[in-house]
Design an enzyme around this catalytic site. Structure first.
Site, mmCIF file in Angstrom:
data_model
loop_
_atom_site.group_PDB
_atom_site.id
_atom_site.type_symbol
_atom_site.label_atom_id
_atom_site.label_comp_id
_atom_site.label_asym_id
_atom_site.label_seq_id
_atom_site.Cartn_x
_atom_site.Cartn_y
_atom_site.Cartn_z
ATOM 1 N N HIS A 53 -26.081 -19.103 11.842
ATOM 2 C CA HIS A 53 -25.789 -20.510 12.127
ATOM 3 C C HIS A 53 -26.907 -21.440 11.676
ATOM 4 O O HIS A 53 -26.780 -22.667 11.774
ATOM 5 C CB HIS A 53 -25.541 -20.694 13.625
ATOM 6 C CG HIS A 53 -24.533 -21.751 13.930
ATOM 7 N ND1 HIS A 53 -24.019 -22.593 12.976
ATOM 8 C CD2 HIS A 53 -23.938 -22.128 15.098
ATOM 9 C CE1 HIS A 53 -23.161 -23.429 13.516
ATOM 10 N NE2 HIS A 53 -23.095 -23.176 14.810
ATOM 11 N N ASP B 127 -22.244 -23.339 8.807
ATOM 12 C CA ASP B 127 -21.576 -24.011 9.918
ATOM 13 C C ASP B 127 -20.227 -23.351 10.206
ATOM 14 O O ASP B 127 -19.712 -22.565 9.407
ATOM 15 C CB ASP B 127 -21.384 -25.506 9.612
ATOM 16 C CG ASP B 127 -20.658 -25.727 8.299
ATOM 17 O OD1 ASP B 127 -19.459 -25.376 8.212
ATOM 18 O OD2 ASP B 127 -21.287 -26.242 7.339
ATOM 19 N N GLN C 8 -17.880 7.785 0.960
ATOM 20 C CA GLN C 8 -17.468 8.476 2.179
ATOM 21 C C GLN C 8 -17.747 9.974 2.088
ATOM 22 O O GLN C 8 -18.146 10.600 3.075
ATOM 23 C CB GLN C 8 -15.983 8.217 2.439
ATOM 24 C CG GLN C 8 -15.697 6.781 2.879
ATOM 25 C CD GLN C 8 -14.220 6.426 2.827
ATOM 26 O OE1 GLN C 8 -13.411 7.168 2.274
ATOM 27 N NE2 GLN C 8 -13.865 5.296 3.418
ATOM 28 N N ARG D 293 0.824 -1.212 0.000
ATOM 29 C CA ARG D 293 0.000 0.000 0.000
ATOM 30 C C ARG D 293 0.858 1.261 0.000
ATOM 31 O O ARG D 293 0.540 2.245 -0.676
ATOM 32 C CB ARG D 293 -0.925 -0.013 1.206
ATOM 33 C CG ARG D 293 -1.891 1.180 1.245
ATOM 34 C CD ARG D 293 -2.039 1.668 2.647
ATOM 35 N NE ARG D 293 -2.838 2.868 2.713
ATOM 36 C CZ ARG D 293 -2.708 3.779 3.640
ATOM 37 N NH1 ARG D 293 -1.775 3.640 4.568
ATOM 38 N NH2 ARG D 293 -3.473 4.854 3.654
ATOM 39 N N SER E 243 -6.801 3.463 0.907
ATOM 40 C CA SER E 243 -6.701 2.926 2.258
ATOM 41 C C SER E 243 -6.556 1.411 2.172
ATOM 42 O O SER E 243 -6.435 0.837 1.088
ATOM 43 C CB SER E 243 -7.942 3.313 3.071
ATOM 44 O OG SER E 243 -9.096 2.709 2.513
#
Length: 497
Positions: free
Chosen positions: A467, A471, A393, A306, A321
């Site tokens: 759930h 699993d 944003q 980055r 970012s």
């Protein structure tokens, strides 16, 4: 002669009374006084015709007063909160001028004028609750009464089906609002040549703009949503942000922190807007049995990558970012585990595997928690994801996120690390089946392959899954694959499209 005079005076009095009643009740059409009982006297008929022309001229000069109603915004929304008025009584407005900004439990919407005229009355104060189908403002229009009979609607992101006009073209109906038809007419575009993306093939404003862009070769920025427009005070900034999807760090300001002044008295206020939506969403999420899984990721190589790409990205006007890498790695993992990019119905009887990876990002704004999503991540590069994140944003900070940005998510990541958190227990957003919470990046000591203590960039991640259909092993394998992509970002190159 006296009888004729009395008859003429009676007719004149009847006409004046009729004019008064019509003005009081603000009727939109003027029915000719010839509908009165026929008069036998020639002088009476002349007086009636003269009075009719006089009253008609008076109404045409002032224009009829129209009650401008809040139309159906869609998605079952029946009420909104008026956040800001852009007009006041006595102001002159034109078509497409912004009138007010309202906020539902889905998104903020700017209502625009349907008519040219003068604002005569505002029906709500700021922070008041406006009901769908009820008047927002009264507008004394400048158009003729015949034009007012077309439709009495407002421009909202979704229009009720009965509020759309139709046009017979090549054997089928083309659906579009009058505002969209006017935009097409001004640009010499035939509606029959435009493909509508709205409900039931309805042609939206963005369809016209996209069609125009293809004809002229222009590149249009991502639109907010159908008829949503930024408010007048922020129009220059919003236009600049739309023309330049990427935002520099200087343009991204942190949301203001809400402050309460304690006066020693309890304050009770109703839940509105996004806070009310959170109550509904979290109550539905409580019915889901959550499975949690946590792990840590070594981002040392990603940090180096980055840092190399950051300056290049900023030279293109995009702030890079870590989140675009997190989102892309999640999309690559979802290709191998499509059940995590699925949804289930309310009774958990059917499961739908989503073709698009619309990955949401939980965002802390001044309006509360919002979760806009990046559409079709599976088709985007890391740079394109960064562009879209910059746009979302910027809009989130300005409070201008549209319903299209906030709906349609299939998988969610929550960046609690941006505030300073490490581990969390994220709550699934129905009808999605999985969500991840990303902690802050910390520099911690770790052992390398040779057993030496090294400086490592460590990040924690917390997953929650439904759930009932997922699993623990599936969630664990997905997390390991996502972790592998981030710890060895070069491996992502093999699967990028």
């Amino acid at each position: 002669m006296a009888a004729v005079t009395r008859g003429s005076f009676s007719v004149f009095r009847r006409l004046v009374s009729q004019q008064y009643r019509r003005r009081c009740f603000r009727l939109q059409t003027f029915r000719s006084v010839r509908t009165l009982q026929p008069l036998s006297s020639t002088s009476d008929r002349k007086l009636q015709m003269f009075s009719s022309r006089t009253l008609h001229t008076t109404i045409m000069s002032r224009g009829p007063i129209v009650q401008f109603k809040l139309s159906d915004i869609g998605e079952g929304i029946m009420e909104v909160t008026v956040k800001e008025w852009y007009v006041k009584e006595g102001d002159k407005v034109s078509q497409f001028d912004s009138i007010c900004e309202v906020q539902s439990d889905k998104a903020s919407v700017t209502i625009t004028s349907r008519y040219d005229g003068v604002i005569k009355k505002l029906y709500y104060d700021v922070d008041a609750t406006a009901l769908v189908g009820k008047p927002l403002v009264d507008i004394e229009t400048e158009s003729s009464s015949e034009l007012i009979q077309e439709e009495d609607v407002v421009e909202t992101p979704a229009m009720a089906r009965e509020e759309h006009t139709h046009q017979e073209i090549k054997g089928h109906k083309t659906q579009a609002t009058p505002a969209v038809r006017r935009l097409a007419m001004e640009n010499n575009i035939k509606l029959s040549e435009v493909v509508g993306t709205g409900k039931d093939g309805r042609i939206l404003k963005e369809d016209i703009l996209n069609f125009l862009a293809k004809q002229t070769g222009a590149i249009l920025p991502p639109t907010l949503f159908q008829e949503i427009q930024p408010p007048p005070p922020a129009a220059p900034a919003a236009a600049a942000a739309a023309a330049r999807p990427a935002a520099t760090p200087a343009t991204l300001k942190p949301p203001p922190i809400a402050k309460r002044v304690f006066t020693g008295k309890d304050v009770t206020e109703p839940l509105k807007g996004f806070h009310k939506a959170m109550v509904k969403t979290m109550s539905a999420a409580l019915k889901i049995p959550h499975f949690g899984y946590c792990d840590e990721v070594d981002l040392s190589r990603l940090v180096s990558l980055r840092s190399e790409l950051k300056s290049l990205s900023e030279s293109r006007g995009v702030r890079l970012s870590y989140m675009p890498f997190f989102i892309k790695a999640a999309s690559l993992g979802l290709l191998h585990f499509p059940i995590l990019n699925a949804s289930v119905d309310e009774g958990c009887q059917n499961i739908t595997y989503k073709a698009s990876h619309n990955i949401g990002l939980a965002m802390d704004t001044s309006q509360g928690l919002l979760v806009p999503n990046v559409k079709n991540v599976q088709l985007l590069s890391v740079f394109e994801i960064a562009q879209e994140l910059n746009r979302l944003q910027t809009l989130g900070t300005a409070g201008q996120l549209g319903a299209a940005d906030l709906s349609g998510g299939t998988f969610t990541l929550s960046n609690i690390g941006s505030i300073g958190g490490t581990y969390a227990k994220p709550v699934i957003l129905p009808p999605e089946v999985a969500i991840g919470a990303i902690g802050k990046v910390q520099i911690l000591p770790r052992f390398d392959a040779a057993g030496q203590v090294v400086r490592a960039h460590i990040m924690q991640v917390s997953w929650s899954a439904d759930h009932r259909i997922i699993d623990g092993a599936t969630m664990c394998r997905f997390s390991n694959l996502w972790k592998e992509y981030l710890e060895n970002p070069a491996s992502m190159v093999l699967d990028l499209k």
